[in-house]
Design a protein around this motif. Structure first.
Motif, PDB file in Angstrom:
ATOM      1  N   GLU A 216       0.794  -1.277   0.074  1.00  0.00           N
ATOM      2  CA  GLU A 216      -0.060   0.099   0.081  1.00  0.00           C
ATOM      3  C   GLU A 216       0.812   1.138   0.058  1.00  0.00           C
ATOM      4  OE1 GLU A 216      -3.712   0.181   2.712  1.00  0.00           O
ATOM      5  OE2 GLU A 216      -2.243   1.618   3.584  1.00  0.00           O
ATOM      6  N   GLY A 217       0.475   2.460  -0.665  1.00  0.00           N
ATOM      7  CA  GLY A 217       1.188   3.349  -0.820  1.00  0.00           C
ATOM      8  C   GLY A 217       0.250   4.570  -1.657  1.00  0.00           C
ATOM      9  N   PRO A 218       0.944   5.834  -1.696  1.00  0.00           N
ATOM     10  CA  PRO A 218       0.440   6.795  -2.803  1.00  0.00           C
ATOM     11  C   PRO A 218       0.143   6.121  -3.996  1.00  0.00           C
ATOM     12  CG  PRO A 218       2.132   7.534  -1.659  1.00  0.00           C
ATOM     13  CD  PRO A 218       2.276   6.145  -1.182  1.00  0.00           C
TER      14      PRO A 218
ATOM     15  N   GLU B 103      -4.614  -8.705  -7.370  1.00  0.00           N
ATOM     16  CA  GLU B 103      -5.683  -7.849  -7.039  1.00  0.00           C
ATOM     17  C   GLU B 103      -5.225  -6.672  -6.717  1.00  0.00           C
ATOM     18  OE1 GLU B 103      -9.563  -7.753  -3.960  1.00  0.00           O
ATOM     19  OE2 GLU B 103      -8.096  -9.403  -3.887  1.00  0.00           O
ATOM     20  N   SER B 104      -5.996  -5.291  -7.285  1.00  0.00           N
ATOM     21  CA  SER B 104      -5.063  -3.986  -6.965  1.00  0.00           C
ATOM     22  C   SER B 104      -6.332  -2.955  -7.546  1.00  0.00           C
ATOM     23  CB  SER B 104      -3.999  -3.775  -8.276  1.00  0.00           C
ATOM     24  OG  SER B 104      -3.609  -2.600  -8.083  1.00  0.00           O
ATOM     25  N   ASN B 105      -5.963  -1.791  -6.859  1.00  0.00           N
ATOM     26  CA  ASN B 105      -6.895  -0.665  -7.277  1.00  0.00           C
ATOM     27  C   ASN B 105      -6.032   0.352  -8.097  1.00  0.00           C
ATOM     28  OD1 ASN B 105      -5.139   0.762  -5.422  1.00  0.00           O
ATOM     29  ND2 ASN B 105      -6.927   1.849  -4.555  1.00  0.00           N
ATOM     30  N   LYS B 106      -4.976   0.048  -8.499  1.00  0.00           N
ATOM     31  CA  LYS B 106      -4.165   0.905  -9.576  1.00  0.00           C
ATOM     32  C   LYS B 106      -4.134   0.796 -10.894  1.00  0.00           C
ATOM     33  CE  LYS B 106      -0.401   0.754  -5.863  1.00  0.00           C
ATOM     34  NZ  LYS B 106       0.874   0.317  -5.654  1.00  0.00           N
TER      35      LYS B 106
ATOM     36  N   VAL C 168      -5.058   9.600  -3.357  1.00  0.00           N
ATOM     37  CA  VAL C 168      -5.575   8.173  -3.266  1.00  0.00           C
ATOM     38  C   VAL C 168      -4.544   7.228  -2.668  1.00  0.00           C
ATOM     39  CG1 VAL C 168      -6.820   6.429  -4.546  1.00  0.00           C
ATOM     40  CG2 VAL C 168      -7.277   8.701  -5.127  1.00  0.00           C
ATOM     41  N   VAL C 169      -5.074   6.290  -1.793  1.00  0.00           N
ATOM     42  CA  VAL C 169      -4.152   5.300  -1.379  1.00  0.00           C
ATOM     43  C   VAL C 169      -4.211   4.283  -2.438  1.00  0.00           C
ATOM     44  CG1 VAL C 169      -3.592   3.763   0.486  1.00  0.00           C
ATOM     45  CG2 VAL C 169      -4.193   5.943   1.181  1.00  0.00           C
TER      46      VAL C 169
END
Length: 165
Positions: free
Chosen positions: A60-62, A98-101, A74-75
């Motif tokens: 996790e990070g910016p 899995e990711s939100n990036k 957003v993280v």
């Protein structure tokens, strides 16, 4: 357009660390759960499941791209599975599961190589195009990450052995 999928992105980035021997660098980088120690954009890296090959880390990070002016940062997060580790060859391979990036399929190999100056950190990757990026921009981002890891290795290892002795 005919709806055909975009061609996969492939590439390798490499950064030299002056001073550290490959074995000393691998002793630090070979820990799959230590990414937050070496990559400045990763604030958290921890085990979420598994042992040995197949283990999954949560990072996790910016988010990789800057927030628009006035917009809260957003993280970003990802879960990454270790696919293979070769301690003798100083490398491991992993995939984003899995990711939100903006990642779809992404597989990479991180390795520590011999270099006349000391060692080099190399990342090879194959990915579906990443949402919000051009391939050139993505490779540039990875090059900066690799340079940052090389600098951290120099700081960590060269401090332990002053004057390169």
């Amino acid at each position: 357009m005919d709806g055909a999928p975009a061609a996969a992105w492939r590439g390798t980035v490499r950064a030299v660390a002056s001073g550290p021997a490959p074995g000393a660098a691998w002793a630090l980088l070979g820990d799959f759960f230590s990414l937050d120690r070496w990559v400045s954009t990763v604030r958290t890296c921890r085990r979420v499941e598994g042992d040995e090959v197949g283990r999954v880390r949560y990072c996790e990070g910016p988010v990789n791209m800057a927030a628009a002016p006035g917009e809260a940062a957003v993280v970003g997060w990802s879960k990454e599975r270790l696919l293979e580790v070769d301690h003798a060859g100083r490398r491991y391979s992993y995939e984003v599961v899995e990711s939100n990036k903006g990642f779809g399929r992404y597989r990479a190999t991180m390795r520590v190589e011999d270099d006349p100056a000391g060692c080099a950190v190399a990342w090879s990757f194959e990915a579906d195009p990443v949402e919000g990026w051009t391939q050139e921009g993505f490779v540039g981002f990875l090059e900066e990450l690799a340079r940052g890891v090389a600098r951290r290795l120099e700081e960590e290892i060269n401090v332990a052995k002053p004057d390169g002795v």
